[in-house]
Design an enzyme around this catalytic site. Structure first.
Site, mmCIF file in Angstrom:
data_model
loop_
_atom_site.group_PDB
_atom_site.id
_atom_site.type_symbol
_atom_site.label_atom_id
_atom_site.label_comp_id
_atom_site.label_asym_id
_atom_site.label_seq_id
_atom_site.Cartn_x
_atom_site.Cartn_y
_atom_site.Cartn_z
ATOM 1 N N ASP A 171 -11.655 -8.228 21.041
ATOM 2 C CA ASP A 171 -10.798 -8.198 22.233
ATOM 3 C C ASP A 171 -11.588 -7.865 23.487
ATOM 4 O O ASP A 171 -11.396 -8.480 24.543
ATOM 5 C CB ASP A 171 -9.691 -7.161 22.024
ATOM 6 C CG ASP A 171 -8.804 -7.010 23.247
ATOM 7 O OD1 ASP A 171 -8.348 -8.044 23.778
ATOM 8 O OD2 ASP A 171 -8.551 -5.880 23.688
ATOM 9 N N CYS A 176 0.840 -1.207 0.000
ATOM 10 C CA CYS A 176 0.000 0.000 0.000
ATOM 11 C C CYS A 176 0.866 1.246 0.000
ATOM 12 O O CYS A 176 1.853 1.318 0.726
ATOM 13 C CB CYS A 176 -0.831 0.042 1.283
ATOM 14 S SG CYS A 176 -2.489 -0.556 1.048
ATOM 15 N N MET A 222 -8.151 0.343 0.875
ATOM 16 C CA MET A 222 -7.485 -0.441 1.914
ATOM 17 C C MET A 222 -7.569 0.255 3.265
ATOM 18 O O MET A 222 -7.638 -0.398 4.298
ATOM 19 C CB MET A 222 -6.024 -0.718 1.547
ATOM 20 C CG MET A 222 -5.859 -1.630 0.336
ATOM 21 S SD MET A 222 -6.912 -3.119 0.323
ATOM 22 C CE MET A 222 -6.482 -3.907 1.854
ATOM 23 N N GLU A 223 -7.587 1.587 3.254
ATOM 24 C CA GLU A 223 -7.702 2.330 4.503
ATOM 25 C C GLU A 223 -9.073 2.073 5.145
ATOM 26 O O GLU A 223 -9.168 1.855 6.358
ATOM 27 C CB GLU A 223 -7.499 3.824 4.247
ATOM 28 C CG GLU A 223 -6.044 4.248 4.057
ATOM 29 C CD GLU A 223 -5.403 3.756 2.754
ATOM 30 O OE1 GLU A 223 -6.126 3.349 1.817
ATOM 31 O OE2 GLU A 223 -4.164 3.793 2.670
#
Lengths: 165, 165, 165, 165, 165, 165
Positions: free
Chosen positions: E130, E78, E115-116
């Protein structure tokens, strides 16, 4: 996801971060060196702190220390570890136009710190390159190599000759 | 904070990231090289993908590309910039036990990309070192240097001799 | 994923990185300061380079420059930008046991660089704290504030009084 | 590299990451504070979640926790360590236009976590600055200091007075 | 380095960061989504802010925004770019035990921001994982995909069906 | 700072990195998976190394390993830890247009490594997305989930069904 026909790639030879979980925790230390090759004039200017971008060795020293801590972020298969010591030293040979950089790293851990010492001298050398490239674009970095290491299964190892091959 | 007697340090010669705000935006490109010196056997093993930690050149290539993007985070006085291209190439000289790494970076920007290309080859070389250190702890990295650059005020620059000094 | 009943949260007031895409590219510059409060003895030791961990101001200067480049990685809603300049200056008032740090950052961009200058002085101050905490664990950092900025829609802004409120 | 006349720099006083390898592993904890000085109106708006960029304290809290983990990447001579705990608390004094930030960090390790707690409050404060700078560009950060620490050779240490000097 | 016989590897097919230097600078925007699949109970607890580790969506939102800025540091090929906008939204379907995350990124640049946006939703989803893994270790993340993009040579692109294949 | 009326926010429910200092150090291992859904043609091209951007699986493998080491920098409340092992495997189902990614991480530590394994597969999948988006912009990532973990108080845990809910 039932009934799918997945063909596993043969992972033999594939890159991986090897399992060091079974290795014993000992004090491990390593020293690496690099040699910056520039001109006598540039070494003199560095020594006299006359390079316009700032005090070259002071900046290179900090850059080397900080880079040692980033090693596992740069070298893909390096294990992260908690360095307990990083020192960087410089020796000047103005007549040859050379600066020798050495770095010593230590850890209480299960893997060696060779790559940390090598990364420290490399980035310190790149920093010298950056700060001097206006006055010597032809500057070279040579002789990045491990000098000595202690700790771990192999115990003490020392480079017998400065030159390879 | 009134009435305080602050003495300003003389900032002449102090490290700083120089102002490049007035430089013009042009296409800038740079190529750097490094030579990994190991043994003929190790070069053969790398070439045949027999190194246990994985495909050395594939991993080194990715490491070099990613490192180019981290240059301003490693080299303190480097300006951050948005690289538009990074390529890494390898050439093998098995008889001499050598691997030559070259990297080319480009940007549309106000500063050159020499340090990005130099950082790319350095970290690619360190990655080869890491993956081969079990079989050759004496491995050396030599000849990290700029080969060529284009763009900016100085225009085209090419290294005339491989060796310095 | 058809027929699902998703209830959108009301995004009013939710954290976001604001759209600066429509703002114009201009030269933007900002200066921030911080004051380290320690004892006259510690300022003298720093000045005479007697602190055991190293040359405090040289290390703090590099730390501040590098931190300016990490601002958007530290402050969640800051836009990433390509700084064109970072300088750090120190002024000492040994009798008051104070060190004043100032940082100036610049960019050709669509957002200001206030946070970059403020981050630079903060991390430079933290570095002084780290290097001096063995001799003065009571060290304080005060007066982190913007002094001046230029560029952008608002033009020139200068702090009229040193103290707030 | 034989026959070279290298002159080693005197490394006395040079920056280095001190050797902590011989120190004993204990539970170490530290608490630091910082005070954001803005206006009563801004504290009220923060409290009522009316700041346009988002919920200021929630974002500052996350920023502070993440920054604690980056301490050794920001402060050059800090040892990397594996924090076992980070908490951030806020106390508001709307009439004085103040927000007090405190952070507590802990580790099982060979070095203290003072710098981690100090970095956490500093970056949380910078985040508040960033999110409120449109409504109060004069915002100040004051009183960044260590409050208390436990563990290690020195045992328990507590700040006796809030103000230095 | 004279007289060496280097054999260049065939670089065809080798990984590289493609040259985007010739592409035109336009406003580019992309929106991506991800769906977190957990249980109705967990979605209710998230919605009521009863998860012990903290306000799940506030933390996930910050994590997603910060991750968008790290995309070129995570995805090797990227290009780095200066995002001008990042927003993250959540939609809850408590009965299905689902949370839909969407992220929109924008840039004035020569490459797209797909992609960001994809990295933002992925890391926001990992953060939810998480924070909820103690109550639902079986939590899944599905449907990470591009929804829409504008700008660049291809212009407007919109996903016609939610499901692939 | 005397006489100030600070009102402490109720920190119940506020995000924090939980104290794991009292947990015992054991060998902890976790395996996670993700499934990339594209077309049979794209899986064949990846398998035959015909994707123009480079060897997709080699790059994704390195990206996944490096991302595992960055987990605590991405996921705000994750504890930093020194991974002792990371492996990534791929299995192809060309007829379904699917690639299954699995990652196994291990540590000698006080917290589990689930998030590290989940981050590794997520970033490996994003890397495949990036390298294939020119040929399949509709590519999806599904089924990111924990498969198995060992070590710690809970001992061995294994996912009984592939699908949630």
């Amino acid at each position: 996801m039932a009934n799918k026909e997945f063909t596993h790639l043969d992972a033999t030879g594939a890159a991986h971060m090897v399992d060091v979980g079974g290795k014993s925790t000992t004090t491990r230390q390593a020293t690496a060196v690099a040699v910056v090759q520039t001109t006598p004039e540039v070494v003199s200017q560095i020594s006299a702190q006359l390079i316009k971008k700032g005090d070259v060795l002071a900046v290179a020293r900090v850059a080397g220390i900080m880079a040692a801590k980033k090693t596992s972020d740069l070298v893909p298969l390096c294990h992260p570890l908690a360095l307990t010591k990083v020192t960087i030293d410089f020796a000047l040979a103005p007549e040859q136009g050379q600066i020798e950089i050495s770095a010593t790293c230590a850890v209480q851990g299960v893997t060696g710190v060779e790559m940390e010492a090598l990364t420290a001298v490399s980035v310190a050398a790149l920093t010298i390159h950056d700060m001097c490239k206006a006055v010597d674009p032809r500057l070279q970095i040579n002789g990045i190599q491990l000098q000595e290491k202690t700790g771990g299964k192999q115990g003490h190892w020392q480079r017998e000759h400065a030159q390879h091959g």
